[in-house]
Motif scaffolding. Structure first.
Motif, short mmCIF file in Angstrom:
data_model
loop_
_atom_site.label_atom_id
_atom_site.label_comp_id
_atom_site.label_asym_id
_atom_site.label_seq_id
_atom_site.Cartn_x
_atom_site.Cartn_y
_atom_site.Cartn_z
N LYS A 20 0.82 -1.21 0.00
CA LYS A 20 0.00 0.00 0.00
C LYS A 20 0.85 1.26 0.00
N LYS A 21 2.13 1.13 0.37
CA LYS A 21 3.04 2.26 0.32
C LYS A 21 3.76 2.35 -1.03
N GLY A 22 3.38 1.44 -1.94
CA GLY A 22 3.92 1.48 -3.29
C GLY A 22 5.04 0.50 -3.56
N ASN A 23 5.31 -0.40 -2.62
CA ASN A 23 6.40 -1.39 -2.79
C ASN A 23 5.85 -2.68 -3.38
N SER A 24 6.43 -3.13 -4.48
CA SER A 24 5.99 -4.37 -5.11
C SER A 24 7.14 -5.35 -5.32
N LYS A 25 8.37 -4.88 -5.15
CA LYS A 25 9.56 -5.73 -5.32
C LYS A 25 10.13 -6.06 -3.93
N ILE A 26 9.38 -6.85 -3.19
CA ILE A 26 9.72 -7.12 -1.79
C ILE A 26 10.53 -8.41 -1.66
N ALA A 27 11.69 -8.31 -1.02
CA ALA A 27 12.48 -9.50 -0.71
C ALA A 27 11.90 -10.12 0.55
N PHE A 28 11.66 -11.43 0.50
CA PHE A 28 11.10 -12.13 1.66
C PHE A 28 12.10 -13.17 2.14
N GLN A 87 13.34 -14.87 -7.29
CA GLN A 87 14.69 -14.40 -6.98
C GLN A 87 14.73 -13.62 -5.67
N ARG A 88 13.56 -13.11 -5.28
CA ARG A 88 13.48 -12.32 -4.05
C ARG A 88 13.04 -13.15 -2.84
N ILE A 89 12.82 -14.44 -3.03
CA ILE A 89 12.49 -15.34 -1.92
C ILE A 89 13.79 -16.03 -1.50
N ASP A 105 12.50 -3.07 -3.37
CA ASP A 105 12.07 -1.82 -2.74
C ASP A 105 11.45 -2.09 -1.37
N GLY A 106 11.49 -3.38 -0.96
CA GLY A 106 10.99 -3.77 0.35
C GLY A 106 11.74 -5.00 0.83
N PHE A 107 11.75 -5.19 2.15
CA PHE A 107 12.50 -6.30 2.73
C PHE A 107 11.78 -6.75 4.00
N ILE A 108 11.32 -8.01 4.01
CA ILE A 108 10.67 -8.58 5.20
C ILE A 108 11.46 -9.80 5.63
N SER A 109 11.83 -9.84 6.90
CA SER A 109 12.65 -10.93 7.40
C SER A 109 12.01 -11.57 8.63
N TYR A 110 12.31 -12.85 8.85
CA TYR A 110 11.77 -13.54 10.03
C TYR A 110 12.56 -13.19 11.29
N ASP A 111 13.62 -12.38 11.15
CA ASP A 111 14.46 -12.04 12.29
C ASP A 111 14.98 -10.61 12.14
N ASP A 112 15.06 -9.88 13.24
CA ASP A 112 15.51 -8.49 13.20
C ASP A 112 16.96 -8.34 12.75
N THR A 113 17.85 -9.24 13.22
CA THR A 113 19.27 -9.08 12.89
C THR A 113 19.52 -9.22 11.40
N LEU A 114 18.77 -10.08 10.73
CA LEU A 114 18.89 -10.21 9.28
C LEU A 114 18.53 -8.90 8.59
N ALA A 115 17.45 -8.28 9.04
CA ALA A 115 17.00 -7.02 8.44
C ALA A 115 18.02 -5.90 8.68
#
Length: 338
Positions: A176-184, A215-217, A243-253
């Motif tokens: 919703k903030k305009g990010n569509s290329k999110i690394a997960f 490629q972003r997973i 343009d986005g990055f979601i991680s299962y752990d804070d230190t990775l982010a």
């Protein structure tokens, strides 16, 4: 001279049976009597005979805790909460670390079973794909409570977070903030909570009719700053734009943010970041890391509640269906994703 139950009974003018039941929290003893007995026992320095108690009740008052990695903020804080609540309820905790090894996990379970623990609280490793040794626990009188990373295959009481829903919420927040290329960044392909989190990520993309670029997973090897930095570096060097990055752990982010900042990216204008576990370290980085907050003390309480409930049912030789308690996590918005 060693103080006995008979001494307590004589001083309080009650039967030895009442003292024994009060010390062991039997439901047919009033809370007032339990309090009186326990306070007096503590006052005079009474120490129960564990071996005699086991011969009489077949209970050791021991509870085993098995986690995949004690070196993470998540598990260290959760285990600390479990130790407090287990001790408060008159049990002795035994903490074992599986070190993300399926073999060590199995060995830990066998060690606890040999100790004849009354319960085992376990979070599975990210690579656990067989539950044969868990089935052995279920066939005994030991209560098995699975938490955080569980398995759909094994039938037992479980306590988890709403992994799928919270990751969907976090992903939609970025979209919703305009990010569509999110690394997960996920921990494995077979870990149940990793699967649930990916389903949430995928559902958010489908809801907004976006396609996922594989490629972003990324499957991470470990939760660390250096691993996060390495993941970001590999994405950048491979020409994979995010343009986005979601991680299962804070230190990775945080590790990933460090790489992108060093390479001239503006956070959050170029890339927005969200971690998970809401660790204190995220608030010391610039910009402060948005993260998913999980109520670990509540998880500990629910685990203990299910154990006590199951033990009471076993004592009455009746067992209701197993429960799955789901705790809602919360997205905490900070400067890394505004």
């Amino acid at each position: 001279m060693k103080i006995t139950i008979k001494d307590i009974a004589k001083a309080l003018e009650i039967s030895t049976t009442t003292v024994s039941k009060a010390m062991n929290d039997y439901s047919d003893i009033s809370s007032e009597t339990k309090k009186k007995v326990k306070e007096y026992a503590e006052k005079i320095g009474y120490e129960p005979n564990i071996h005699a108690s086991f011969l009489r009740t077949k209970k050791t008052r021991l509870i085993g805790i098995i986690v995949p990695n004690l070196n993470t903020n998540f598990y260290s804080e959760l285990v600390a909460s479990l130790i407090v609540i287990i001790t408060k309820n008159g049990y002795l905790p035994i903490v074992l670390n599986s070190k993300e090894s399926v073999q060590v996990e199995g060995e830990n379970l066998e060690r606890l079973m040999r100790q004849k623990v009354d319960g085992i609280f376990i979070s599975l490793t990210k690579n656990t794909n067989s539950t044969d040794y868990l089935t052995k626990v279920m066939s005994s009188s030991c209560s098995l409570i699975a938490f955080s990373n569980t398995s759909k295959i094994i039938a037992c009481n479980k306590v988890v977070f709403n992994d799928k829903e919270i990751i969907k919420e976090a992903t939609e927040y970025l979209i919703k903030k305009g990010n569509s290329k999110i690394a997960f960044i996920r921990k494995s392909l077979i870990s149940q909570n990793s699967i649930n989190q990916f389903i949430g990520f995928r559902d958010a993309y489908q809801t907004h009719e976006l396609s996922i670029d594989n490629q972003r997973i990324i499957i991470s090897k470990q939760a660390s700053l250096s691993e996060g930095f390495s993941i970001a570096k590999n994405l950048f060097n491979s020409g994979v734009k995010i343009d986005g990055f979601i991680s299962y752990d804070d230190t990775l982010a945080i590790g990933a943010m460090k790489f992108y900042k060093e390479n001239g990216f503006d956070i959050p204008n170029d890339i927005r970041f969200i971690g998970q576990e809401n660790s204190e370290i995220g608030t010391f980085f610039n910009p402060e890391l948005s993260s998913i907050k999980q109520n670990l003390s509540l998880m500990a309480e629910k685990i203990m509640h299910l154990f006590l409930e199951e033990q009471a049912e076993l004592k009455q030789k009746k067992m209701s269906s197993f429960k799955r308690e789901e705790i809602e996590a919360e997205l905490i918005e900070r400067a890394s994703s505004i």
